[in-house]
Design a protein around this motif. Structure first.
Motif, PDB file in Angstrom:
ATOM      1  N   MET B 118      -6.173   2.843  -3.275  1.00  0.00           N
ATOM      2  CA  MET B 118      -5.597   1.675  -3.930  1.00  0.00           C
ATOM      3  C   MET B 118      -5.801   1.737  -5.443  1.00  0.00           C
ATOM      4  SD  MET B 118      -4.027   0.370  -1.560  1.00  0.00           S
ATOM      5  CE  MET B 118      -3.287  -1.064  -2.322  1.00  0.00           C
ATOM      6  N   GLY B 119      -6.949   2.294  -5.859  1.00  0.00           N
ATOM      7  CA  GLY B 119      -7.180   2.481  -7.289  1.00  0.00           C
ATOM      8  C   GLY B 119      -6.115   3.404  -7.883  1.00  0.00           C
ATOM      9  N   ALA B 120      -5.832   4.492  -7.154  1.00  0.00           N
ATOM     10  CA  ALA B 120      -4.827   5.444  -7.633  1.00  0.00           C
ATOM     11  C   ALA B 120      -3.444   4.810  -7.632  1.00  0.00           C
ATOM     12  CB  ALA B 120      -4.847   6.697  -6.755  1.00  0.00           C
ATOM     13  N   VAL B 121      -3.140   4.026  -6.601  1.00  0.00           N
ATOM     14  CA  VAL B 121      -1.831   3.373  -6.511  1.00  0.00           C
ATOM     15  C   VAL B 121      -1.624   2.431  -7.696  1.00  0.00           C
ATOM     16  CG1 VAL B 121      -0.518   1.643  -5.214  1.00  0.00           C
ATOM     17  CG2 VAL B 121      -1.539   3.600  -4.024  1.00  0.00           C
ATOM     18  N   ALA B 122      -2.644   1.581  -7.935  1.00  0.00           N
ATOM     19  CA  ALA B 122      -2.514   0.615  -9.027  1.00  0.00           C
ATOM     20  C   ALA B 122      -2.391   1.334 -10.359  1.00  0.00           C
ATOM     21  CB  ALA B 122      -3.726  -0.325  -9.033  1.00  0.00           C
ATOM     22  N   ALA B 123      -3.175   2.406 -10.529  1.00  0.00           N
ATOM     23  CA  ALA B 123      -3.124   3.148 -11.783  1.00  0.00           C
ATOM     24  C   ALA B 123      -1.754   3.794 -11.956  1.00  0.00           C
ATOM     25  CB  ALA B 123      -4.220   4.216 -11.798  1.00  0.00           C
ATOM     26  N   THR B 124      -1.189   4.291 -10.858  1.00  0.00           N
ATOM     27  CA  THR B 124       0.143   4.895 -10.939  1.00  0.00           C
ATOM     28  C   THR B 124       1.174   3.856 -11.374  1.00  0.00           C
ATOM     29  OG1 THR B 124      -0.469   6.380  -9.155  1.00  0.00           O
ATOM     30  CG2 THR B 124       1.869   6.203  -9.666  1.00  0.00           C
ATOM     31  N   VAL B 171     -16.257  -1.972  10.305  1.00  0.00           N
ATOM     32  CA  VAL B 171     -14.984  -1.832  11.012  1.00  0.00           C
ATOM     33  C   VAL B 171     -13.817  -2.180  10.085  1.00  0.00           C
ATOM     34  CG1 VAL B 171     -13.605  -2.695  12.923  1.00  0.00           C
ATOM     35  CG2 VAL B 171     -16.063  -2.334  13.227  1.00  0.00           C
ATOM     36  N   THR B 172     -13.926  -3.309   9.387  1.00  0.00           N
ATOM     37  CA  THR B 172     -12.774  -3.736   8.578  1.00  0.00           C
ATOM     38  C   THR B 172     -12.527  -2.773   7.427  1.00  0.00           C
ATOM     39  OG1 THR B 172     -14.168  -5.210   7.275  1.00  0.00           O
ATOM     40  CG2 THR B 172     -13.013  -6.179   9.141  1.00  0.00           C
ATOM     41  N   THR B 173     -13.587  -2.282   6.780  1.00  0.00           N
ATOM     42  CA  THR B 173     -13.352  -1.348   5.674  1.00  0.00           C
ATOM     43  C   THR B 173     -12.705  -0.068   6.182  1.00  0.00           C
ATOM     44  OG1 THR B 173     -15.650  -0.604   5.876  1.00  0.00           O
ATOM     45  CG2 THR B 173     -15.155  -2.148   4.101  1.00  0.00           C
ATOM     46  N   LEU B 174     -13.145   0.378   7.367  1.00  0.00           N
ATOM     47  CA  LEU B 174     -12.550   1.585   7.935  1.00  0.00           C
ATOM     48  C   LEU B 174     -11.055   1.373   8.203  1.00  0.00           C
ATOM     49  CD1 LEU B 174     -12.958   4.429   9.132  1.00  0.00           C
ATOM     50  CD2 LEU B 174     -13.411   3.354  11.315  1.00  0.00           C
ATOM     51  N   LEU B 175     -10.716   0.234   8.813  1.00  0.00           N
ATOM     52  CA  LEU B 175      -9.311  -0.026   9.128  1.00  0.00           C
ATOM     53  C   LEU B 175      -8.477  -0.168   7.859  1.00  0.00           C
ATOM     54  CD1 LEU B 175      -9.735  -2.449  12.154  1.00  0.00           C
ATOM     55  CD2 LEU B 175      -9.166  -0.024  12.158  1.00  0.00           C
ATOM     56  N   MET B 176      -9.088  -0.755   6.823  1.00  0.00           N
ATOM     57  CA  MET B 176      -8.360  -0.932   5.567  1.00  0.00           C
ATOM     58  C   MET B 176      -7.992   0.413   4.949  1.00  0.00           C
ATOM     59  SD  MET B 176      -7.893  -4.182   4.894  1.00  0.00           S
ATOM     60  CE  MET B 176      -7.887  -4.594   3.153  1.00  0.00           C
ATOM     61  N   ASN B 177      -8.728   1.466   5.293  1.00  0.00           N
ATOM     62  CA  ASN B 177      -8.366   2.802   4.805  1.00  0.00           C
ATOM     63  C   ASN B 177      -6.969   3.194   5.276  1.00  0.00           C
ATOM     64  OD1 ASN B 177     -10.840   3.059   3.649  1.00  0.00           O
ATOM     65  ND2 ASN B 177     -11.706   4.357   5.255  1.00  0.00           N
ATOM     66  N   PHE B 178      -6.692   2.915   6.551  1.00  0.00           N
ATOM     67  CA  PHE B 178      -5.399   3.298   7.093  1.00  0.00           C
ATOM     68  C   PHE B 178      -4.283   2.459   6.476  1.00  0.00           C
ATOM     69  CE2 PHE B 178      -8.565   4.230  10.432  1.00  0.00           C
ATOM     70  CZ  PHE B 178      -8.474   5.604  10.351  1.00  0.00           C
ATOM     71  N   VAL B 179      -4.606   1.170   6.269  1.00  0.00           N
ATOM     72  CA  VAL B 179      -3.611   0.315   5.624  1.00  0.00           C
ATOM     73  C   VAL B 179      -3.301   0.856   4.236  1.00  0.00           C
ATOM     74  CG1 VAL B 179      -3.088  -2.017   4.854  1.00  0.00           C
ATOM     75  CG2 VAL B 179      -4.465  -1.670   6.916  1.00  0.00           C
ATOM     76  N   ALA B 180      -4.352   1.210   3.477  1.00  0.00           N
ATOM     77  CA  ALA B 180      -4.154   1.699   2.115  1.00  0.00           C
ATOM     78  C   ALA B 180      -3.293   2.961   2.118  1.00  0.00           C
ATOM     79  CB  ALA B 180      -5.506   1.992   1.465  1.00  0.00           C
ATOM     80  N   ASN B 181      -3.595   3.864   3.057  1.00  0.00           N
ATOM     81  CA  ASN B 181      -2.839   5.102   3.120  1.00  0.00           C
ATOM     82  C   ASN B 181      -1.354   4.824   3.403  1.00  0.00           C
ATOM     83  OD1 ASN B 181      -3.010   7.979   2.935  1.00  0.00           O
ATOM     84  ND2 ASN B 181      -2.536   8.048   5.128  1.00  0.00           N
ATOM     85  N   ASP B 182      -1.117   3.876   4.322  1.00  0.00           N
ATOM     86  CA  ASP B 182       0.272   3.542   4.650  1.00  0.00           C
ATOM     87  C   ASP B 182       0.981   2.881   3.480  1.00  0.00           C
ATOM     88  OD1 ASP B 182       0.006   4.661   7.096  1.00  0.00           O
ATOM     89  OD2 ASP B 182      -0.449   2.790   8.151  1.00  0.00           O
ATOM     90  N   VAL B 183       0.272   2.041   2.748  1.00  0.00           N
ATOM     91  CA  VAL B 183       0.865   1.413   1.568  1.00  0.00           C
ATOM     92  C   VAL B 183       1.307   2.494   0.590  1.00  0.00           C
ATOM     93  CG1 VAL B 183       0.357   0.066  -0.504  1.00  0.00           C
ATOM     94  CG2 VAL B 183      -0.360  -0.783   1.747  1.00  0.00           C
TER      95      VAL B 183
END
Lengths: 521, 371
Positions: B118-124, B171-183
């Protein structure tokens, strides 16, 4: 001695035919060192069949070490144990049990989810590979009738009272074939009436030829039940195998403590210095969560310069009350007022800042932060009693030194990690913090738990001092003698209700005990 | 002892605290093991890890010494490789610090990966929008701020879920990884897709001026300095600041913290916010200093490597940076294997896991020996 004509032959009885002049158990010159500490140094005592032998000593005197050696949990460095004429090597609790040594621990070790008979079966392996419920229940019934151990074999252990737990423990150990019973501080969890019932049971066991070792530091119990006494102090034997009637209470205390400690009492109790109520609890109500009974409409008031004792059997609402009074939990209904200021809705910090301090009931769970030193705990205490969250460990250390000098309780070095200290040392730190500055209100739960006699008396002195300085003190304790000697008034709590409010100087143990066990109406 | 003399017991020392320290004096191997130097034992277990890894390589039909040689060659045996190791260690160490800060409060942040992304996405987003039209430094600062905020939000969501609803943050931080990748994948397949990329899903590259320049003729850039400074700042925050002390209390005994009246929820959420912003910044530095555009797999699982690095460094910021360097080297050493031996480069993951497990094994067996 045994009257063998009266009862059927059982395993127990055959063993009871031992001559009562012969020793059932001989412990000879046991030594045990931990690092540089001599936990036991040349400790000896003997136990006859049909005898109650009291083993006395303060915390840390080495009683528990000795019992652990007897029960095979620890191994002695030197010395010998003779059981029924044979020198025995007790390397594990299983060996001890097979020999006929039974131990009832202070923290009772039953499985709450199982029934009484299941617990007994688990321990005794009665009935071999297949559990025969009826056989076991019958044995339990026999034992209960014989020794007055009233208990329902089909009851779930989790539903039983603490006194009943203890009875199940006793049945368990007896059915495993114990000829020697070791009871570790058996009365610490009981109400006075339950204590009397326990002593009745002990007398019957004794008549049946069982040898009983009772570990205690309460003189009252020695007087009530013991035939002979031995005293340990600092791991050394002070008195050995002395008939109980040959020694006075004063001498026993001297033997335990090394010097005579004047018991501190609240001499002018009841003469409330002011008529103004400082701390008022109104209709405090809290639903029961998990263990404990919750609170069901508790009212009381504590005047400035008064000690209100809260008596009760553990788990009748004391915890909940202490939590509410220090803001650690919020009442479902009711109010707490300190000097007319309503505290009920605010969190622990507001209670502190309003001048309401507490000594927690369960230090490990509620106070000790793993990894933090004594000084850091002091810094935490100071920071959370003031408006801004500032942790200054340097000045907290200095402050703690000054306070410790003034309060006088011996403290561990301030750079030590608190979680690595013993219960007594932790308690001294907590007490020093709580008594550091005069407060409006003070809620003290089990203040002398884990303390040796001398520091326990110093703590009582601190409570009296706080009272003199005008603090409204709530003293929660299960030690009725402590409550009687310190309190101005005593409120008895039972099933989450105040079952009686008594003037301390006009009441006695029996009246308090009656109120403690009063059923909820 | 003399410093503490004012506090030392005046009468007999309290006896009972001494009973806790049980020390058997008799000789035995387990005693020798217990009393030997911890560092020495640790080094032994690390050597053991390499030995086991060698066995794995042998089992796959490769010469272990050759494999080790190739690994060294592609990681630390020449200046170019060392510079690459350091560059990759930048996002790893920042994501590792993102684990270390919440860990102080007893929280388990497995979301370094998502926070990096998400840091990379926002920076992009910021970099592509303004990178070509403003001077470099302004673009860098804007991208850094955006990256940090994005990472903080991503981690903060889990913090709020934990405090308000009791959802387990691991659990939630782990799942948020997949969400971030999909975003990220959605963005580079659809709206942000680079039209000139000959069919590859990737974002537009940053303008030249928005990329972090190399320093002193090396491959290294400003990101390395920033990562080091932030490690020291983090160390100060969690070791010396009032906030860090309060986190420690909450992490050590939440019930005691509650009874002391500490604002537990605020502390838990703030630890996640600070951690997330560090990882977000790591994602930004990875983008602006190394990748220059979003591509699938941009983080190369650095978020998970960072999680291990933080645990290996026991959440101590300085040690965590060292561990990140080591893991970065191991991760890069896979390239050498890939080229020379017909083994899959991912085999270095085995070594990584062994190194993380080695000290665990040590503490376990020492405890057993102490019994």
């Amino acid at each position: 001695m045994v009257d063998s004509a009266e009862i059927d032959l059982t395993r127990l009885e055959q063993d009871a035919k031992l001559d009562s002049t012969k020793n059932l158990l001989e412990v000879f010159k046991i030594c045990k060192t931990f690092g540089t500490l001599r936990a036991n140094h040349d400790v000896s005592f003997t136990l006859k069949a049909g005898e109650v032998h009291a083993l006395l000593g303060e915390n840390g005197a080495g009683k528990s070490t000795l019992m652990k050696i007897l029960y095979g949990i620890q191994k002695a460095d030197s010395g010998s144990i003779t059981f029924m004429g044979k020198v025995v090597n007790i390397d594990s609790p299983a060996i001890a049990r097979n020999l006929g040594l039974g131990m009832v621990f202070q923290d009772l070790r039953l499985i709450p989810a199982l029934t009484v008979w299941e617990n007994v079966a688990l321990h005794t392996k009665l009935g071999g590979k297949i559990l025969r419920k009826n056989n076991i229940c019958e044995l339990i019934d026999q034992a209960s009738q014989r020794y007055g151990l009233a208990v329902d074999p089909n009851a779930k252990v989790g539903d039983l009272s603490i006194g009943e737990w203890q009875r199940v423990e006793l049945i368990k150990v007896l059915l495993a074939g114990a000829k020697v019973l070791i009871l570790d501080e058996p009365t610490s969890v009981l109400a006075p009436q339950e204590v009397d019932a326990l002593f009745d049971i002990i007398r019957r066991l004794k008549n049946d030829g069982v040898g009983i070792v009772i570990i205690t530091h309460k003189l009252r119990e020695v007087r009530a039940i013991a035939d002979r006494v031995s005293v340990l102090r600092g791991g050394k034997q002070i008195l050995c195998d002395l008939p109980a009637q040959d020694i006075t209470n004063d001498d026993l205390v001297k033997a335990m403590v090394g010097e005579f400690v004047n018991p501190i009492t609240n001499s002018d109790r009841g003469s409330g210095s002011s008529s103004q109520s400082t701390l008022v609890a109104l209709d405090l109500t809290l639903r029961a969560h998990g263990e404990g009974t919750g609170l069901k409409g508790v009212d009381f008031d504590v005047k400035s310069g008064e000690i209100l004792g809260i008596a009760g059997i553990a788990g009748n609402g004391q915890r909940e009350l202490a939590d509410l009074l220090t803001g650690a939990r919020m009442a479902d209904r009711g109010d707490i007022e300190l000097k007319g200021q309503r505290l009920t809705v605010a969190g622990p910090k507001h209670y502190r800042m309003a001048g309401m301090l507490g000594v927690v009931a369960d230090p490990i769970r509620e106070f000790v932060v793993p990894g933090l030193t004594v000084a850091e705990h002091a810094a935490l205490w100071l920071a959370t009693s003031s408006k801004k969250l500032r942790f200054d460990i340097g000045s907290a250390t200095k402050w703690l030194h000054q306070v410790a000098d003034r309060i006088g309780l011996p403290l561990a070095p301030s750079s030590k990690r608190l979680d690595q200290l013993s219960g007594g040392n932790i308690q001294r730190v907590i007490l020093t913090l709580a008594f550091a500055d005069p407060s409006q209100g003070l809620v003290v739960s089990y203040p002398t738990r884990g303390l040796d006699v001398r520091t326990a008396e110093m703590t009582h002195g601190l409570l009296i001092d706080a009272r003199k300085q005008g603090t409204a003190v709530v003293l929660i304790s299960e030690d009725i003698d402590e409550l009687l000697s310190l309190s101005d008034r005593i409120a008895v709590i039972s099933h989450g209700r105040i079952s009686g409010l008594l003037e301390a100087k006009n009441t006695d143990r029996l009246e308090i005990g009656r109120l403690m066990t009063q059923e909820a109406s | 002892m003399s410093i503490f003399s004012p506090l030392a017991p005046k009468q007999d020392p309290p006896l009972d605290d001494l009973v806790n320290h049980e020390v058997e004096k008799k000789f035995s191997w387990s005693n020798l093991y217990r009393s030997s130097n911890m560092t020495f034992l640790l080094i032994l277990t690390y050597i053991g890890s390499f030995f086991l890894f060698g066995l794995v390589a042998l089992a796959r039909g490769a010469n272990p010494f050759g494999v080790f040689g190739a690994m060294l060659q592609s990681s630390v045996l020449n200046v170019g490789s060392i510079e690459q190791v350091i560059l990759r260690a930048v996002p790893i160490s920042l994501a590792a610090l993102a684990v270390a800060v919440p860990a102080r409060a007893g929280l388990v942040n497995v979301g370094g990966e998502g926070q990096l992304i998400m840091g990379a996405v926002a920076a992009t987003g910021i970099g592509v929008a303004i990178g070509a039209s403003v001077p470099g430094p302004i673009a860098w600062v804007a991208m850094a701020v955006a990256g940090a905020i994005a990472g903080a939000i991503w981690a903060g969501i889990s913090g709020v879920l934990r405090t308000k609803m009791g959802a387990n943050e691991a659990v939630t931080t782990l799942l948020m990884n997949f969400v971030a990748n999909d975003v990220m994948l959605y963005l580079i397949y659809q709206p942000w897709r680079d039209k000139f990329s000959s069919g590859q899903p990737q974002s537009q590259p940053l303008a030249q001026s928005a990329q972090l320049p190399a320093l002193f003729g090396s491959q290294l850039n400003l990101g390395v300095v920033i990562a080091l400074v932030l490690a020291v700042v983090t160390w100060y925050l969690i070791r010396k600041s009032h906030w860090g002390f309060a986190l420690r209390v909450v992490g050590g005994n939440q019930e005691a913290a509650r009874r002391a009246g500490l604002p537990i929820n605020k502390l838990l959420i703030s630890s996640m916010l600070v951690g997330g912003s560090l990882a977000g910044l790591g994602g930004m530095l990875n983008l602006a200093g190394l990748e220059y555009q979003l591509v699938p797999g941009i983080t190369a699982s650095f978020g998970y490597v960072a999680f291990l690095a933080s645990w290996l460094g026991r959440h101590d910021p300085i040690k965590v940076v060292v561990a990140s360097l080591v893991f970065s080297a191991i991760a890069l050493s896979g390239n050498g294997i890939q080229l020379g031996f017909g083994l899959d480069g991912s085999i270095v993951d085995v070594l990584l896991a062994l190194i993380v497990m080695a000290p665990l094994f040590l503490s376990k067996t020492r405890k057993a020996a102490a019994k």
